[in-house]
Design an enzyme around this catalytic site. Structure first.
Site: not given
Length: 356
Positions: A41, A197
């Site tokens: 991320s 993610d």
């Protein structure tokens, strides 16, 4: 000051990732040179920029101009204003499209001449694991699998060298509900992969560069983003509804679930070996999706990362780490030793000794 190699692993954390850049600046000040980098991320964003060749001062300059507000792009309700966030989530599985972010990062990488992972490869490497300077973690929801890119790119039907770096990072920062997931069409199998993610499966992949059966030549340093008081119940630490959102809505509920999953990484249960090589960066109350963060808060969070890394380096002893954790000794988890007195500070690694 003698330069020292280290592999670096950056944790994910959305806007809080500003602290990672501060920590990186401190490492460079002390002569630490990144050999390989990895991240999830926001950590993948920092890792990609470092791998592309941005130095600490350049990263600092980028942070002063991050267009956080523009990352909230092209929401479905902008096309049909009366539909609202709920329709955007139900139809496109996320509130914001993430196209602006991907274009922004692509521009930064191309400014350094980097587009694909092949441009970050070492042709002399003996194994695929060692070939690429950058590793990006993503979560394949369709196949319920964690992917390390570019190593696992062929699972997506793409040659590792040909995978675009900005595209991989866009996958990794697809915070559930906030950003639309990436729907990747596998050109070989004709199947779709729904990618979100990487933090959903591994927010802190500090294990990526570990070697087996021998002492490492240099250390792996992990950087994690921690709350001011991790003992406070998680429900009091995750963010509430955005301004203007109706409390108790379905979107609020799903966002709360996503935030809980992204934030629930209990530092007390890190293995001691992992914690010993980890820089814990206080996030000063900044939220994962606090895209309205002020310039002053940016500077404070950056400074928090820098201070945390300098304090860590003042205590770091590579030889002691090898002896304690890499010579076959069994070691407990950190929760068993939290209350023990801290060990006395040791000197930084000696000049000329390559960390490992």
């Amino acid at each position: 000051m003698a330069e020292q190699f280290a592999d670096l692993v950056f944790e994910g954390g959305g806007v809080k990732g500003i602290g990672l850049a501060g920590a990186y600046a401190a490492l460079r000040e002390r002569g630490v040179v990144p050999k390989r980098v990895a991240g999830t991320s926001a950590g993948a964003i920092t890792a990609a920029l470092v791998a592309a060749g941005y130095d600490a001062s350049e990263l600092d300059g980028i942070l002063q101009n991050v267009p956080f507000a523009r990352f909230k792009d092209e929401a479905w309700e902008d096309k049909l204003p009366l539909a609202g966030h709920g329709a955007s989530v139900l139809v496109e599985l996320g509130i914001y499209e993430g196209k602006y972010f991907e274009a922004w990062l692509r521009g930064l990488l191309e400014a350094k001449g980097i587009r694909t992972f092949g441009q970050l490869a070492d042709d002399a490497a003996e194994t695929l694991k060692d070939r690429y300077k950058l590793k990006v973690i993503v979560s394949d929801v369709t196949h319920r699998r964690l992917l390390v890119l570019p190593d696992d790119a062929e699972f997506l039907g793409v040659e590792p060298d040909e995978l675009e770096v900005a595209y991989a990072v866009r996958m990794s920062m697809s915070i559930p509900v906030f950003f639309e997931p990436v729907m990747h069409a596998n050109p070989r199998t004709k199947h779709d992969h729904l990618i979100v993610d990487g933090g959903m499966l591994s927010n802190f992949p500090v294990w990526l560069f570990d070697c087996e059966g021998r002492d490492p030549k240099w250390p792996t340093f992990g950087m994690v983003l921690v709350e001011g008081d991790p003992k406070v119940a998680l429900g009091h630490r995750v963010e509430g509804p955005e301004h203007g959102a109706s409390r108790g809505s379905v979107v609020d509920y799903v966002k709360a679930l996503a935030s809980t999953m992204m934030e629930a990484h209990d530092r007390l249960y890190l293995e001691k070996a992992t914690f010993a090589r980890t820089i814990a960066i206080p996030t000063l109350g900044v939220g994962t999706t606090e895209f309205g963060i002020t310039p002053d808060r940016v500077r404070e969070l950056y400074g928090s990362g820098r201070r945390a890394a300098l304090d860590f380096l003042d205590r770091w002893d590579f030889d002691a780490y090898i002896e304690e954790f890499r010579r076959g000794k069994e070691h407990s988890r950190r929760d068993e030793t939290v209350s023990r007195p801290a060990a006395p500070r040791s000197a930084p690694p000696s000049p000329g000794r390559a960390p490992a």
